[in-house]
Design an enzyme around this catalytic site. Structure first.
Site, PDB file in Angstrom:
ATOM      1  N   ASP A 138     -10.137   5.283  -1.282  1.00 36.60           N
ATOM      2  CA  ASP A 138      -9.702   4.704  -0.014  1.00 36.60           C
ATOM      3  C   ASP A 138      -9.303   5.865   0.897  1.00 36.60           C
ATOM      4  O   ASP A 138      -8.316   6.556   0.646  1.00 36.60           O
ATOM      5  CB  ASP A 138      -8.494   3.789  -0.289  1.00 36.60           C
ATOM      6  CG  ASP A 138      -8.343   2.688   0.730  1.00 36.60           C
ATOM      7  OD1 ASP A 138      -8.540   2.963   1.919  1.00 36.60           O
ATOM      8  OD2 ASP A 138      -8.001   1.556   0.330  1.00 36.60           O
ATOM      9  N   ASP A 240     -10.005   3.189   5.766  1.00 36.60           N
ATOM     10  CA  ASP A 240      -8.899   2.375   6.264  1.00 36.60           C
ATOM     11  C   ASP A 240      -8.913   2.302   7.805  1.00 36.60           C
ATOM     12  O   ASP A 240      -9.120   3.317   8.477  1.00 36.60           O
ATOM     13  CB  ASP A 240      -7.583   3.014   5.791  1.00 36.60           C
ATOM     14  CG  ASP A 240      -6.369   2.145   6.074  1.00 36.60           C
ATOM     15  OD1 ASP A 240      -6.311   1.025   5.559  1.00 36.60           O
ATOM     16  OD2 ASP A 240      -5.471   2.609   6.825  1.00 36.60           O
ATOM     17  N   GLU A 303     -13.231  -0.467   7.071  1.00 35.38           N
ATOM     18  CA  GLU A 303     -12.365  -1.609   7.369  1.00 35.38           C
ATOM     19  C   GLU A 303     -12.360  -1.796   8.880  1.00 35.38           C
ATOM     20  O   GLU A 303     -11.910  -0.913   9.621  1.00 35.38           O
ATOM     21  CB  GLU A 303     -10.939  -1.381   6.873  1.00 35.38           C
ATOM     22  CG  GLU A 303     -10.110  -2.652   7.010  1.00 35.38           C
ATOM     23  CD  GLU A 303      -8.599  -2.447   6.993  1.00 35.38           C
ATOM     24  OE1 GLU A 303      -7.889  -3.446   6.859  1.00 35.38           O
ATOM     25  OE2 GLU A 303      -8.135  -1.301   7.130  1.00 35.38           O
ATOM     26  N   HIS A 365      -5.703  -6.984  -0.846  1.00 32.62           N
ATOM     27  CA  HIS A 365      -4.269  -6.758  -1.024  1.00 32.62           C
ATOM     28  C   HIS A 365      -3.499  -7.075   0.260  1.00 32.62           C
ATOM     29  O   HIS A 365      -2.281  -6.966   0.284  1.00 32.62           O
ATOM     30  CB  HIS A 365      -4.036  -5.299  -1.421  1.00 32.62           C
ATOM     31  CG  HIS A 365      -4.476  -4.346  -0.361  1.00 32.62           C
ATOM     32  ND1 HIS A 365      -5.794  -4.221   0.050  1.00 32.62           N
ATOM     33  CD2 HIS A 365      -3.780  -3.481   0.415  1.00 32.62           C
ATOM     34  CE1 HIS A 365      -5.879  -3.336   1.018  1.00 32.62           C
ATOM     35  NE2 HIS A 365      -4.663  -2.861   1.264  1.00 32.62           N
ATOM     36  N   ASP A 366      -4.195  -7.413   1.332  1.00 31.79           N
ATOM     37  CA  ASP A 366      -3.534  -7.713   2.611  1.00 31.79           C
ATOM     38  C   ASP A 366      -3.552  -9.201   2.959  1.00 31.79           C
ATOM     39  O   ASP A 366      -2.971  -9.585   3.976  1.00 31.79           O
ATOM     40  CB  ASP A 366      -4.255  -6.974   3.762  1.00 31.79           C
ATOM     41  CG  ASP A 366      -4.089  -5.461   3.700  1.00 31.79           C
ATOM     42  OD1 ASP A 366      -3.067  -5.000   3.175  1.00 31.79           O
ATOM     43  OD2 ASP A 366      -4.993  -4.760   4.175  1.00 31.79           O
TER      44      ASP A 366
END
Ligand code: NOJ
Ligand code: MG
Length: 567
Positions: A138, A240, A303, A365-366
């Site tokens: 990431d 990200d 993302e 995870h968000d």
């Protein structure tokens, strides 16, 4: 040596109302085709791959500190292999004060001590590769931790060489922040730093200072970060908040959001017109892509949370390709309605640029847990949807067990987004609870109390229990992944969405001589499969509710994959 060339061999077509129009063709599917040394052409690995997201804090603890780590992941690689995924993406593992659990990086080229060290990473990578798994990291380019030595130097003096690596401005004449931008985590996006009497920009926490991507030294330094990990052998990166990376040069105020209501979270107080998605960001993405391509077949996933048209722009162009897969989050909060989903799929396929390979995501995870949002029955249907749409799917750890909503007691809340704006329902801890492996102490995750609570039903909802139950969510995921592997139509075939009847989403997947029909009953009443004219249902390959079932009948909440004959 690999050679790359772009190819655009097909055109989009949608099948709606009666006649079939194919909306995604295998032939137009590649951003690139790869020629191996012998000159034979094949697809890049990620087009037929399934990605599995691991949240390292919550996968497996190996050293008894209640926090997952790299050695824990290594020991649990069997789970990914038995599930049948092809690639693992690890949320950030780098040195970090963990204000935002690793999305605040203090050293991009080292591993956080709680997760292990570089040697542990190398062992994990070697073992993953030995098992045929790709490994993605990431990359967090928009901001660093304020503990990063670059920022420490930047904040020390207005005149230092790294001052301009971050975004510093004077306050307004009244002393207030330079503009009205708000942080995604609430409050102003500017933090006053008394040491030098200026403000620095942070799109997220004040512990996460935004880098200045207009400074070529930043571009070069971050390129070196990518090289460091590519040289170590990683297969790619998830990037990200890529769309945040560069801001309008003059930093003008953002327009106020006319739809903002208190209780929505301050991020939404303004429209991020000037603070994100600037034209120059595509040049940055292209730079990452050029660097990745120079290593061969390496994957970049971006993302990007934007409306469809702006989101697909991150594929770039033939001349200046961007990321291979701009994450497609449209299913996250889509109403669970057959007609709406059919429209989303068709619009997405139609919006893809020539050569743009699709992808789909259903959990992270968000975001709230899938099974918590849809209930267990429809979560099974959603699994079938995710794993039978055209494009690369990304699965999130724990969704394969059907973990539902986990309520976190107030004193156990750890998510800074929730702690900063309590009571707005923005908490992400519920999606980050530890993996329950078995019915032993702490679910086999750790030997001590884990950093976040387990799902309440962990004694019965865990990997060991579900492994033995042929009807479990885990075994459904495994069966879907096996089917994808053995039927290329599901992984790389064309897709044609059929006209929707109430509650039922249907589409065809086709590759070479094989045509498969996927029929998903999103409602609570029995329905029938609407077999397209000129086609006959053949064998049922998989149902989300099990049992042979009558070929053309769909039980309430049933999804089924069938082979069909005819054209
Ligand atoms: C997106 C990540 O997925 C999220 O967890 C993080 O808080 C923000 N980016 C900031 O890095
Ligand atoms: Mg640990």
């Amino acid at each position: 040596m690999m050679r790359y060339s772009t190819r655009n061999t097909g055109q989009a077509a949608v099948r709606l109302r009666g006649a079939i129009r194919t909306i995604g063709r295998a032939g137009r599917s590649s951003t690139m085709v790869v020629a191996d040394a012998a000159g034979s052409m094949r697809r890049p690995w990620w087009e037929s791959a399934v990605i599995y997201q691991i949240y390292p804090r919550s996968f497996q603890d190996s050293d008894g500190d209640g926090i997952g780590d790299l050695e824990g992941i290594r020991r649990r690689l069997d789970h990914a292999c038995r599930l049948g995924v092809d690639a693992i993406w690890l949320s950030p593992i780098f040195t970090s004060p963990m204000a935002d659990f690793g999305y605040d990086v203090a050293d991009y080229c080292d591993v956080a001590a709680i997760f292990g060290d570089l040697a542990a990473f190398d062992r994990l990578l070697a073992e993953a590769h030995g098992r045929g798994l790709k490994l993605l990291l990431d990359f967090v380019p928009n901001h660093t931790s304020i503990a990063h030595p670059w920022f420490v130097e930047s904040r020390a003096a207005r005149t230092g060489p790294k001052r301009d690596w971050y975004i510093w401005r004077d306050g307004r004449p009244d002393g207030g922040p330079p503009n009205n931008w708000t942080s995604d985590m609430g409050g102003s996006a500017w933090e006053f730093d008394p040491a030098t009497g200026q403000y620095y920009l942070h799109a997220f926490l004040r512990e996460q200072a935004d880098l200045n991507w207009r400074n070529p030294e930043v571009v070069a330094a971050m390129g070196n970060v990518l090289r460091f990990w590519f040289d170590r052998g990683v297969d790619g990166f998830r990037i990200d908040v890529l769309w945040h990376c560069i801001k309008a040069e003059a930093l003008p105020d953002n327009p106020l959001n006319p739809d903002f209501r208190p209780g929505m979270g301050e991020k939404l107080a303004v429209l991020q017109h000037h603070s994100a998605d600037q034209p120059e960001v595509h040049g940055i993405a292209h730079g990452f892509r050029r660097l990745a391509d120079s290593y061969g077949e390496r994957l970049l996933v971006g993302e990007i949370c934007l409306p469809l048209e702006r989101q697909v722009a991150y594929y770039g162009t033939d001349e200046a390709p961007g990321v291979h897969l701009p994450f497609n989050f449209q299913l996250f909060d889509a109403p669970w309605d057959a007609a709406v989903l059919a429209r989303i799929i068709a619009d997405y396929e139609a919006a893809l640029p020539p050569g743009g390979w699709p992808n789909w995501v259903l959990g992270s995870h968000d975001s709230p847990r899938l099974a918590g949002r849809l209930g267990e029955t429809q979560a099974r249907v959603a699994a079938m949807l995710l794993l039978t749409l055209r494009g690369t799917p990304t699965l999130y750890q724990g969704d394969e067990l059907g973990i539902g909503k986990v309520t976190i007691p107030p004193d156990r809340i750890r998510d800074p987004q929730d702690l900063r704006q309590p009571g707005l329902g923005l908490g992400r801890d519920g999606a980050r609870t530890p993996m329950p492996w078995d019915a032993g102490a702490y679910a086999g995750f750790s030997t001590v109390e884990p950093w976040l609570p387990l799902n309440d039903d962990w004694p019965t909802r865990n990997v060991a229990v579900q492994d033995k139950d042929p009807a479990s969510m885990l075994n459904l995921y495994r069966a879907l992944l096996r089917l994808r592997r053995s039927h290329p139509a599901l992984a790389i075939g064309d897709i044609a969405v059929l006209p929707s009847q109430p509650d039922v989403l249907q589409y065809l997947r086709r590759q070479d001589d094989e045509t498969l029909l996927v029929a998903l009953n999103l409602g609570g009443r029995p329905r029938s499969v609407d077999v397209p004219q000129g086609m006959a249902l053949h064998e049922r390959l998989l149902s989300t509710v099990g049992g042979p079932g009558e070929a053309s009948a769909l039980a309430a909440g049933e999804g089924a994959i069938m082979r069909v004959e005819g054209r």
